[in-house]
Design a protein around this motif. Sequence first.
Motif, PDB file in Angstrom:
ATOM      1  N   ARG A   1     -18.461 -51.756  21.003  1.00  0.00           N
ATOM      2  CA  ARG A   1     -19.345 -52.873  20.676  1.00  0.00           C
ATOM      3  C   ARG A   1     -20.244 -52.562  19.486  1.00  0.00           C
ATOM      4  O   ARG A   1     -20.524 -53.429  18.656  1.00  0.00           O
ATOM      5  N   LEU A   2     -20.710 -51.314  19.420  1.00  0.00           N
ATOM      6  CA  LEU A   2     -21.672 -50.960  18.375  1.00  0.00           C
ATOM      7  C   LEU A   2     -21.032 -50.913  16.988  1.00  0.00           C
ATOM      8  O   LEU A   2     -21.627 -51.353  16.003  1.00  0.00           O
ATOM      9  N   PHE A   3     -19.782 -50.403  16.924  1.00  0.00           N
ATOM     10  CA  PHE A   3     -19.149 -50.200  15.617  1.00  0.00           C
ATOM     11  C   PHE A   3     -17.899 -51.051  15.403  1.00  0.00           C
ATOM     12  O   PHE A   3     -17.251 -50.946  14.368  1.00  0.00           O
ATOM     13  N   GLY A   4     -17.558 -51.901  16.385  1.00  0.00           N
ATOM     14  CA  GLY A   4     -16.405 -52.769  16.221  1.00  0.00           C
ATOM     15  C   GLY A   4     -15.086 -52.035  16.226  1.00  0.00           C
ATOM     16  O   GLY A   4     -14.146 -52.418  15.511  1.00  0.00           O
ATOM     17  N   LEU A   5     -14.981 -50.961  17.023  1.00  0.00           N
ATOM     18  CA  LEU A   5     -13.769 -50.147  17.057  1.00  0.00           C
ATOM     19  C   LEU A   5     -12.822 -50.614  18.154  1.00  0.00           C
ATOM     20  O   LEU A   5     -13.212 -51.312  19.092  1.00  0.00           O
ATOM     21  N   THR A   6     -11.561 -50.213  18.033  1.00  0.00           N
ATOM     22  CA  THR A   6     -10.604 -50.439  19.108  1.00  0.00           C
ATOM     23  C   THR A   6     -10.823 -49.373  20.182  1.00  0.00           C
ATOM     24  O   THR A   6     -11.585 -48.421  19.999  1.00  0.00           O
ATOM     25  N   ARG A   7     -10.109 -49.493  21.308  1.00  0.00           N
ATOM     26  CA  ARG A   7     -10.266 -48.531  22.392  1.00  0.00           C
ATOM     27  C   ARG A   7      -9.861 -47.128  21.943  1.00  0.00           C
ATOM     28  O   ARG A   7     -10.561 -46.154  22.213  1.00  0.00           O
ATOM     29  N   MET A   8      -8.727 -47.008  21.221  1.00  0.00           N
ATOM     30  CA  MET A   8      -8.261 -45.704  20.752  1.00  0.00           C
ATOM     31  C   MET A   8      -9.206 -45.122  19.702  1.00  0.00           C
ATOM     32  O   MET A   8      -9.473 -43.914  19.684  1.00  0.00           O
ATOM     33  N   GLU A   9      -9.706 -45.976  18.820  1.00  0.00           N
ATOM     34  CA  GLU A   9     -10.651 -45.501  17.795  1.00  0.00           C
ATOM     35  C   GLU A   9     -11.940 -45.001  18.431  1.00  0.00           C
ATOM     36  O   GLU A   9     -12.488 -43.969  18.014  1.00  0.00           O
ATOM     37  N   ALA A  10     -12.425 -45.707  19.452  1.00  0.00           N
ATOM     38  CA  ALA A  10     -13.642 -45.280  20.136  1.00  0.00           C
ATOM     39  C   ALA A  10     -13.432 -43.942  20.828  1.00  0.00           C
ATOM     40  O   ALA A  10     -14.311 -43.060  20.797  1.00  0.00           O
ATOM     41  N   GLN A  11     -12.266 -43.767  21.459  1.00  0.00           N
ATOM     42  CA  GLN A  11     -11.979 -42.505  22.126  1.00  0.00           C
ATOM     43  C   GLN A  11     -11.947 -41.352  21.124  1.00  0.00           C
ATOM     44  O   GLN A  11     -12.514 -40.270  21.377  1.00  0.00           O
ATOM     45  N   LEU A  12     -11.322 -41.562  19.985  1.00  0.00           N
ATOM     46  CA  LEU A  12     -11.249 -40.528  18.955  1.00  0.00           C
ATOM     47  C   LEU A  12     -12.639 -40.189  18.424  1.00  0.00           C
ATOM     48  O   LEU A  12     -12.985 -39.003  18.258  1.00  0.00           O
ATOM     49  N   ALA A  13     -13.445 -41.208  18.153  1.00  0.00           N
ATOM     50  CA  ALA A  13     -14.790 -40.978  17.627  1.00  0.00           C
ATOM     51  C   ALA A  13     -15.617 -40.133  18.596  1.00  0.00           C
ATOM     52  O   ALA A  13     -16.338 -39.207  18.184  1.00  0.00           O
ATOM     53  N   LEU A  14     -15.519 -40.415  19.889  1.00  0.00           N
ATOM     54  CA  LEU A  14     -16.280 -39.656  20.879  1.00  0.00           C
ATOM     55  C   LEU A  14     -15.804 -38.216  20.971  1.00  0.00           C
ATOM     56  O   LEU A  14     -16.605 -37.286  21.126  1.00  0.00           O
ATOM     57  N   LEU A  15     -14.514 -38.000  20.878  1.00  0.00           N
ATOM     58  CA  LEU A  15     -13.991 -36.632  20.916  1.00  0.00           C
ATOM     59  C   LEU A  15     -14.466 -35.820  19.710  1.00  0.00           C
ATOM     60  O   LEU A  15     -14.761 -34.624  19.825  1.00  0.00           O
ATOM     61  N   LEU A  16     -14.555 -36.452  18.560  1.00  0.00           N
ATOM     62  CA  LEU A  16     -15.040 -35.762  17.367  1.00  0.00           C
ATOM     63  C   LEU A  16     -16.509 -35.387  17.497  1.00  0.00           C
ATOM     64  O   LEU A  16     -16.939 -34.328  17.022  1.00  0.00           O
ATOM     65  N   THR A  17     -17.298 -36.243  18.162  1.00  0.00           N
ATOM     66  CA  THR A  17     -18.713 -35.916  18.347  1.00  0.00           C
ATOM     67  C   THR A  17     -18.897 -34.751  19.317  1.00  0.00           C
ATOM     68  O   THR A  17     -19.938 -34.103  19.314  1.00  0.00           O
ATOM     69  N   GLU A  18     -17.873 -34.475  20.142  1.00  0.00           N
ATOM     70  CA  GLU A  18     -17.935 -33.337  21.055  1.00  0.00           C
ATOM     71  C   GLU A  18     -17.611 -32.025  20.354  1.00  0.00           C
ATOM     72  O   GLU A  18     -17.670 -30.952  20.972  1.00  0.00           O
ATOM     73  N   GLY A  19     -17.265 -32.096  19.061  1.00  0.00           N
ATOM     74  CA  GLY A  19     -16.976 -30.890  18.299  1.00  0.00           C
ATOM     75  C   GLY A  19     -15.506 -30.562  18.154  1.00  0.00           C
ATOM     76  O   GLY A  19     -15.149 -29.516  17.605  1.00  0.00           O
ATOM     77  N   LEU A  20     -14.634 -31.428  18.640  1.00  0.00           N
ATOM     78  CA  LEU A  20     -13.196 -31.186  18.519  1.00  0.00           C
ATOM     79  C   LEU A  20     -12.741 -31.460  17.090  1.00  0.00           C
ATOM     80  O   LEU A  20     -13.306 -32.311  16.388  1.00  0.00           O
ATOM     81  N   THR A  21     -11.730 -30.722  16.656  1.00  0.00           N
ATOM     82  CA  THR A  21     -11.106 -31.011  15.375  1.00  0.00           C
ATOM     83  C   THR A  21     -10.184 -32.213  15.540  1.00  0.00           C
ATOM     84  O   THR A  21      -9.905 -32.651  16.656  1.00  0.00           O
ATOM     85  N   LEU A  22      -9.693 -32.714  14.420  1.00  0.00           N
ATOM     86  CA  LEU A  22      -8.800 -33.872  14.491  1.00  0.00           C
ATOM     87  C   LEU A  22      -7.526 -33.517  15.261  1.00  0.00           C
ATOM     88  O   LEU A  22      -7.036 -34.318  16.063  1.00  0.00           O
ATOM     89  N   ASP A  23      -7.014 -32.306  15.016  1.00  0.00           N
ATOM     90  CA  ASP A  23      -5.801 -31.885  15.728  1.00  0.00           C
ATOM     91  C   ASP A  23      -6.064 -31.773  17.223  1.00  0.00           C
ATOM     92  O   ASP A  23      -5.228 -32.182  18.053  1.00  0.00           O
ATOM     93  N   GLU A  24      -7.179 -31.192  17.613  1.00  0.00           N
ATOM     94  CA  GLU A  24      -7.510 -31.048  19.028  1.00  0.00           C
ATOM     95  C   GLU A  24      -7.702 -32.410  19.688  1.00  0.00           C
ATOM     96  O   GLU A  24      -7.292 -32.628  20.834  1.00  0.00           O
ATOM     97  N   ALA A  25      -8.348 -33.331  18.963  1.00  0.00           N
ATOM     98  CA  ALA A  25      -8.553 -34.673  19.504  1.00  0.00           C
ATOM     99  C   ALA A  25      -7.223 -35.391  19.689  1.00  0.00           C
ATOM    100  O   ALA A  25      -6.996 -36.073  20.700  1.00  0.00           O
TER     101      ALA A  25
END
Length: 404
Positions: free
Chosen positions: A338-362
Amino acid sequence: MAVSAEQMSGTRTAAAKRAVLKTGRPRAAEPLKLETIDQLLGAIYEGPTESPPWQTAMLRIREVLAAAHVTLMLRPPSSDSTGVMINTGPTTAQNVESYETHFFAADPFVRLAEGDVFSAEELIGPQWLQSQYYHDFLEPIGVRHLLGADIYTKDGIECRFRITRSADAGPFSTDDKSLIKLLLPHLKRSIQLHARLDFLECERSLFAGTVNRMLLGMLSFDANGNIVETNQEARRILAEKDGIWLSGNNLCIESSQESRDLQRMLRGALAGTNDSEGPGVVEAMAVTRPSGRAKLGILVRAIPLGRWSESKQRPAVAVFLRDPEANAAQPSQELVRRLFGLTRMEAQLALLLTEGLTLDEAAEKMNVRRNTARTHLRSIFCKTGVTRQTMLVRLLLNSVLSLG
């Protein structure tokens, strides 16, 4: 807290009750003593600090007037709400519920002129006793005489004050009405104070909840160095006793040097509370944890006295604790969407990146190919206006997500 008749001016009440038993109605009572009026007013102004509010005042008024019930409707029932009522006197949950859900709509004793006190007969006339409301609700619970007054404030508060007697107790006298009329302005002021205190408590609860969600521990000390309050995160950190703990009113640190530093900071902050004009004293330090975990951060801030402050039990110093290894509650994907207008998959990826995961790990955790994750990331960049992964993480961490 129940109030006995012995704590009141017993002469008037006892005499009225004896008269009721002999004649079926109270005889003329002696004027109230100033001591009794003082007790009533004191109970009214202490009412906002009680739970439920004004319980003592309602009990005292019931004793003085030899009433069956004294009820204060802080928020009268409506079709949208059951309202808020403080009841004293013999009643049942079923009686209260029947009024809140049904009989309030048939109650003719409403919207009284402020400042006036009415009996049902004065307001409605002899037909009062033929009304459906009386026959179906009041008569079955033993109520015959009803005295009422309404209170309105400029903030939109509407309260109803009702006093009842049974059929064998006799009607309310002119003196009874005069007493209620005397108390009404004081009750109104007390209700306004209660509304203000309720607003401040709601505000305090909101900010306290926000601080807890940010995993920021907080302790407050008064001017004498006694602990006033600790929040949930502070209690969690101190309960671990990993380098820092609480012993009575003392904040203890295992390292002798760090303990001396903290005590110096607290003394300096307490001295700084006397400067009501300048900014509060702020100092910070780190606390070593014997477990080997990352050091705790401590910030000490003086809370300057307000212009009209006089209590030594008010918070004078705030101590903030931060555990860098604490795991914050993960924001929901729905909030991110809702805040950034993302899809479900995009939101999941964004949250994983904020946890410190790399793109490959996410990508691996999401069970998608790396190229798919990169496609989602480019879409996130486009929607949020950032160009690098570090900027995205910073944007999310600094957003309102941590307050959700």
